[in-house]
Design a protein around this motif. Sequence first.
Motif, PDB file in Angstrom:
ATOM      1  N   ASN A  29       0.793  -1.235   0.000  1.00 38.95           N
ATOM      2  CA  ASN A  29       0.000   0.000   0.000  1.00 38.95           C
ATOM      3  C   ASN A  29       0.823   1.282   0.000  1.00 38.95           C
ATOM      4  N   VAL A  30       2.095   1.178  -0.344  1.00 41.75           N
ATOM      5  CA  VAL A  30       2.927   2.374  -0.475  1.00 41.75           C
ATOM      6  C   VAL A  30       2.705   2.941  -1.874  1.00 41.75           C
ATOM      7  N   ASP A  31       2.517   4.262  -1.953  1.00 43.96           N
ATOM      8  CA  ASP A  31       2.354   4.908  -3.256  1.00 43.96           C
ATOM      9  C   ASP A  31       3.632   4.789  -4.064  1.00 43.96           C
ATOM     10  N   MET A  32       3.464   4.499  -5.340  1.00 41.99           N
ATOM     11  CA  MET A  32       4.606   4.448  -6.246  1.00 41.99           C
ATOM     12  C   MET A  32       5.030   5.875  -6.579  1.00 41.99           C
ATOM     13  N   PRO A  33       6.321   6.139  -6.580  1.00 45.29           N
ATOM     14  CA  PRO A  33       6.785   7.468  -6.999  1.00 45.29           C
ATOM     15  C   PRO A  33       6.679   7.585  -8.516  1.00 45.29           C
ATOM     16  N   THR A  34       6.749   8.787  -9.011  1.00 40.15           N
ATOM     17  CA  THR A  34       6.827   8.989 -10.450  1.00 40.15           C
ATOM     18  C   THR A  34       8.296   9.014 -10.833  1.00 40.15           C
ATOM     19  N   PHE A  35       8.636   8.213 -11.811  1.00 42.31           N
ATOM     20  CA  PHE A  35       9.998   8.193 -12.330  1.00 42.31           C
ATOM     21  C   PHE A  35       9.921   7.949 -13.831  1.00 42.31           C
ATOM     22  N   VAL A  36      11.019   8.133 -14.507  1.00 38.81           N
ATOM     23  CA  VAL A  36      11.050   8.028 -15.958  1.00 38.81           C
ATOM     24  C   VAL A  36      11.564   6.652 -16.362  1.00 38.81           C
ATOM     25  N   LEU A  37      10.817   6.021 -17.255  1.00 35.28           N
ATOM     26  CA  LEU A  37      11.233   4.759 -17.859  1.00 35.28           C
ATOM     27  C   LEU A  37      11.711   5.050 -19.278  1.00 35.28           C
ATOM     28  N   LYS A  38      12.805   4.404 -19.671  1.00 29.69           N
ATOM     29  CA  LYS A  38      13.353   4.599 -21.014  1.00 29.69           C
ATOM     30  C   LYS A  38      13.335   3.258 -21.743  1.00 29.69           C
ATOM     31  N   ASP A  39      12.662   3.217 -22.904  1.00 30.28           N
ATOM     32  CA  ASP A  39      12.607   1.951 -23.637  1.00 30.28           C
ATOM     33  C   ASP A  39      13.928   1.707 -24.377  1.00 30.28           C
ATOM     34  N   LEU A  40      14.013   0.611 -25.084  1.00 32.88           N
ATOM     35  CA  LEU A  40      15.266   0.226 -25.727  1.00 32.88           C
ATOM     36  C   LEU A  40      15.627   1.114 -26.914  1.00 32.88           C
ATOM     37  N   ASP A  41      14.693   1.945 -27.353  1.00 35.24           N
ATOM     38  CA  ASP A  41      14.962   2.904 -28.421  1.00 35.24           C
ATOM     39  C   ASP A  41      15.234   4.302 -27.880  1.00 35.24           C
ATOM     40  N   GLY A  42      15.243   4.432 -26.541  1.00 31.26           N
ATOM     41  CA  GLY A  42      15.524   5.720 -25.919  1.00 31.26           C
ATOM     42  C   GLY A  42      14.307   6.591 -25.675  1.00 31.26           C
ATOM     43  N   LYS A  43      13.118   6.113 -26.042  1.00 32.43           N
ATOM     44  CA  LYS A  43      11.891   6.874 -25.786  1.00 32.43           C
ATOM     45  C   LYS A  43      11.550   6.770 -24.309  1.00 32.43           C
ATOM     46  N   THR A  44      11.033   7.856 -23.755  1.00 35.85           N
ATOM     47  CA  THR A  44      10.738   7.884 -22.320  1.00 35.85           C
ATOM     48  C   THR A  44       9.240   7.983 -22.058  1.00 35.85           C
ATOM     49  N   ILE A  45       8.858   7.489 -20.892  1.00 40.26           N
ATOM     50  CA  ILE A  45       7.483   7.592 -20.414  1.00 40.26           C
ATOM     51  C   ILE A  45       7.544   7.718 -18.899  1.00 40.26           C
TER      52      ILE A  45
END
Length: 160
Positions: A29-45
Motif C-alpha cells: 500500500n505504499v504509493d509508487m513514486p513517479t519516475f522516468v522509464l526509457k525503452d530500448l529505443d531511448g523513448k521515455t514515459i
Amino acid sequence: MKKIVLFLSMLLLFNISFGNEFHIEKKLNVDMPTFVLKDLDGKTIESKNIFKNGKKTLFILAAEWCPHCRAELPEVQKFYEKYKDKVNVVVVFLGSSSLEEVKGYVSNSEFTFPVYYDDDNSILEGFDIQSVPFNFKISNNKIEGILELPVNYDSLVKSF
C-alpha cells in the motif's frame, strides 16, 4: 570564477531536483513514486502513465545475464500474450549489461512485452533492490504485493 561556481551549483541543484532520483519502501500500500522509464529505443514515459491507467501492473526488475530471469521471462511472455489487455507488464533491465546486450537478448527471445532499460541504475537504487528478478504487483499506483520466486505462468495468473 564566482559565475562558474554559481552556474555549477545551480546545475547540480537542477539535476537533484529534476533527476530520476527517488526512494521507495517496498511495503504494501505504499504509493509508487513517479519516475522516468526509457525503452530500448531511448523513448521515455513517466511511470504514472502506466501505473495509473486503471489496470494492475506486473513490474519486474531483471538482468539479461541472470539465470533466474532467463527462466522467468518466457513465463512472463506467455502471461503477457494472454492477459495484456487486462494487466500491464513492465520489465526493466538493469544497466549492468550494455544496451546492445539487452536488445540482443530481448530480440533473440522474441519478447513482445514492454521492455525498459535502467541505464544509470536509478530505478534499481530507488527500489533498493539487492537481487534480481524482483517482481511487484501494482494496483492504483500502490504496491499491492511482492511476488515470491520463482514466478511462472500459473503463479502469475493466480496473482492477477
